[in-house]
Design a protein around this motif. Sequence first.
Motif, PDB file in Angstrom:
ATOM      1  N   ARG A 276       0.128  -4.262  10.014  1.00 59.38           N
ATOM      2  CA  ARG A 276      -0.164  -3.866   8.739  1.00 59.38           C
ATOM      3  C   ARG A 276       1.024  -4.319   7.938  1.00 59.38           C
ATOM      4  NH1 ARG A 276      -3.833  -0.316   6.491  1.00 59.38           N
ATOM      5  NH2 ARG A 276      -2.125  -0.007   5.135  1.00 59.38           N
TER       6      ARG A 276
ATOM      7  N   GLN B 239      -0.305  -7.761   6.880  1.00 54.40           N
ATOM      8  CA  GLN B 239      -1.383  -7.654   5.830  1.00 54.40           C
ATOM      9  C   GLN B 239      -0.911  -7.414   4.603  1.00 54.40           C
ATOM     10  OE1 GLN B 239      -3.506  -4.729   7.824  1.00 54.40           O
ATOM     11  NE2 GLN B 239      -4.842  -6.289   9.057  1.00 54.40           N
ATOM     12  N   TRP B 240      -0.118  -6.626   4.405  1.00 56.15           N
ATOM     13  CA  TRP B 240       0.601  -5.970   3.154  1.00 56.15           C
ATOM     14  C   TRP B 240       1.171  -7.229   2.378  1.00 56.15           C
ATOM     15  CZ3 TRP B 240       5.867  -5.533   2.124  1.00 56.15           C
ATOM     16  CH2 TRP B 240       6.442  -4.708   0.905  1.00 56.15           C
TER      17      TRP B 240
ATOM     18  N   ALA C 107       0.781 -10.360   2.865  1.00 56.95           N
ATOM     19  CA  ALA C 107      -0.400 -11.394   2.510  1.00 56.95           C
ATOM     20  C   ALA C 107      -0.866 -11.004   1.141  1.00 56.95           C
ATOM     21  CB  ALA C 107      -1.367 -11.491   3.519  1.00 56.95           C
ATOM     22  N   ARG C 108      -1.233  -9.666   0.953  1.00 55.70           N
ATOM     23  CA  ARG C 108      -1.902  -9.041  -0.289  1.00 55.70           C
ATOM     24  C   ARG C 108      -1.031  -9.354  -1.393  1.00 55.70           C
ATOM     25  NH1 ARG C 108      -5.375  -3.775   1.786  1.00 55.70           N
ATOM     26  NH2 ARG C 108      -6.916  -4.935   3.008  1.00 55.70           N
ATOM     27  N   PHE C 109       0.124  -9.315  -0.978  1.00 54.27           N
ATOM     28  CA  PHE C 109       1.185  -9.430  -2.256  1.00 54.27           C
ATOM     29  C   PHE C 109       1.414 -10.784  -2.485  1.00 54.27           C
ATOM     30  CE2 PHE C 109       5.434 -10.152  -3.696  1.00 54.27           C
ATOM     31  CZ  PHE C 109       5.505  -9.296  -4.903  1.00 54.27           C
TER      32      PHE C 109
ATOM     33  N   VAL D 103       0.084 -14.052  -1.398  1.00 48.84           N
ATOM     34  CA  VAL D 103      -1.035 -15.054  -1.678  1.00 48.84           C
ATOM     35  C   VAL D 103      -1.454 -15.155  -2.966  1.00 48.84           C
ATOM     36  CG1 VAL D 103      -3.351 -16.057  -1.031  1.00 48.84           C
ATOM     37  CG2 VAL D 103      -1.494 -15.538   0.619  1.00 48.84           C
ATOM     38  N   PRO D 104      -1.903 -13.943  -3.586  1.00 44.38           N
ATOM     39  CA  PRO D 104      -2.271 -13.867  -5.224  1.00 44.38           C
ATOM     40  C   PRO D 104      -1.510 -14.437  -5.980  1.00 44.38           C
ATOM     41  CG  PRO D 104      -2.992 -12.039  -3.883  1.00 44.38           C
ATOM     42  CD  PRO D 104      -2.024 -12.658  -2.970  1.00 44.38           C
ATOM     43  N   ARG D 105      -0.123 -14.553  -5.837  1.00 48.25           N
ATOM     44  CA  ARG D 105       0.948 -14.999  -6.768  1.00 48.25           C
ATOM     45  C   ARG D 105       0.964 -16.383  -6.777  1.00 48.25           C
ATOM     46  NH1 ARG D 105       1.039 -10.045  -6.114  1.00 48.25           N
ATOM     47  NH2 ARG D 105       2.151  -8.543  -7.575  1.00 48.25           N
TER      48      ARG D 105
ATOM     49  N   SER E  16      -1.589 -19.078  -5.107  1.00 45.13           N
ATOM     50  CA  SER E  16      -2.617 -19.234  -4.480  1.00 45.13           C
ATOM     51  C   SER E  16      -2.877 -20.627  -3.749  1.00 45.13           C
ATOM     52  CB  SER E  16      -3.849 -19.310  -5.693  1.00 45.13           C
ATOM     53  OG  SER E  16      -3.772 -20.320  -6.466  1.00 45.13           O
TER      54      SER E  16
ATOM     55  N   TRP F  93      -0.415 -19.898   2.047  1.00 49.14           N
ATOM     56  CA  TRP F  93      -1.316 -18.994   2.941  1.00 49.14           C
ATOM     57  C   TRP F  93      -0.140 -18.309   3.618  1.00 49.14           C
ATOM     58  CZ3 TRP F  93      -5.689 -16.866   2.709  1.00 49.14           C
ATOM     59  CH2 TRP F  93      -6.137 -16.229   3.783  1.00 49.14           C
TER      60      TRP F  93
END
Length: 192
Positions: free
Chosen positions: A49, A52-53, A55-57, A59-61, A63, A66
């Motif tokens: 978890r 995953q958390w 990665a969600r934080f 990667v979008p910052r 792009s 990875w």
Amino acid sequence: MTLSHGSLMTADEFEELDSAAQRISEGLRLEYLNGLLAAKARPDTNHTRVVQWLARFLVPRRSELWLFADRGLRAGRNGGSRVRPDAILAPASAFAGEGEWSDPQPVFMTIEISSRAQHTELRDRLDKPFLYAATGIPLYFLIDRGAAEVSVYSEPEDGRYSTKVTVPFGTDIEIPEPLGVFLATDPLADWL
């Protein structure tokens, strides 16, 4: 397999042993740190978890980056150690076509999430900061579930990180350049 004479195996001998161990047990994760064989704890659900958390934080910052989970790296001054960070932040195109043990050159940050096994916690706190700094990896991010704190190591110089910032879970922490982001650590308390 024949081991070299003396007290330490070579990196090539370790890779041969690791390959055989993976054929025997898919869950067996070995590392080779400064000439010593080490087993790495299998990740638990909360560990997954956390990855995953992150990665969600992260990667979008950025792009172009990875978050690679459980990727093997050659580490240390001469690349003689073999480590499996819990996660690696690197360009999305990194590691294409590489085998089990990758060149660490494109890595922005290695991430370790401590387990409940004392021997792996000690490696994450003591051995790995030196290995990652000696490798020239700009950032090392340690999520220490045993101490309920996070540490960011930065500015590798002469085989050591010259800067280390540690905060308790629930406190925002800056992950400096080359990332340059602030991370709110509140959710980590749920995944001890």
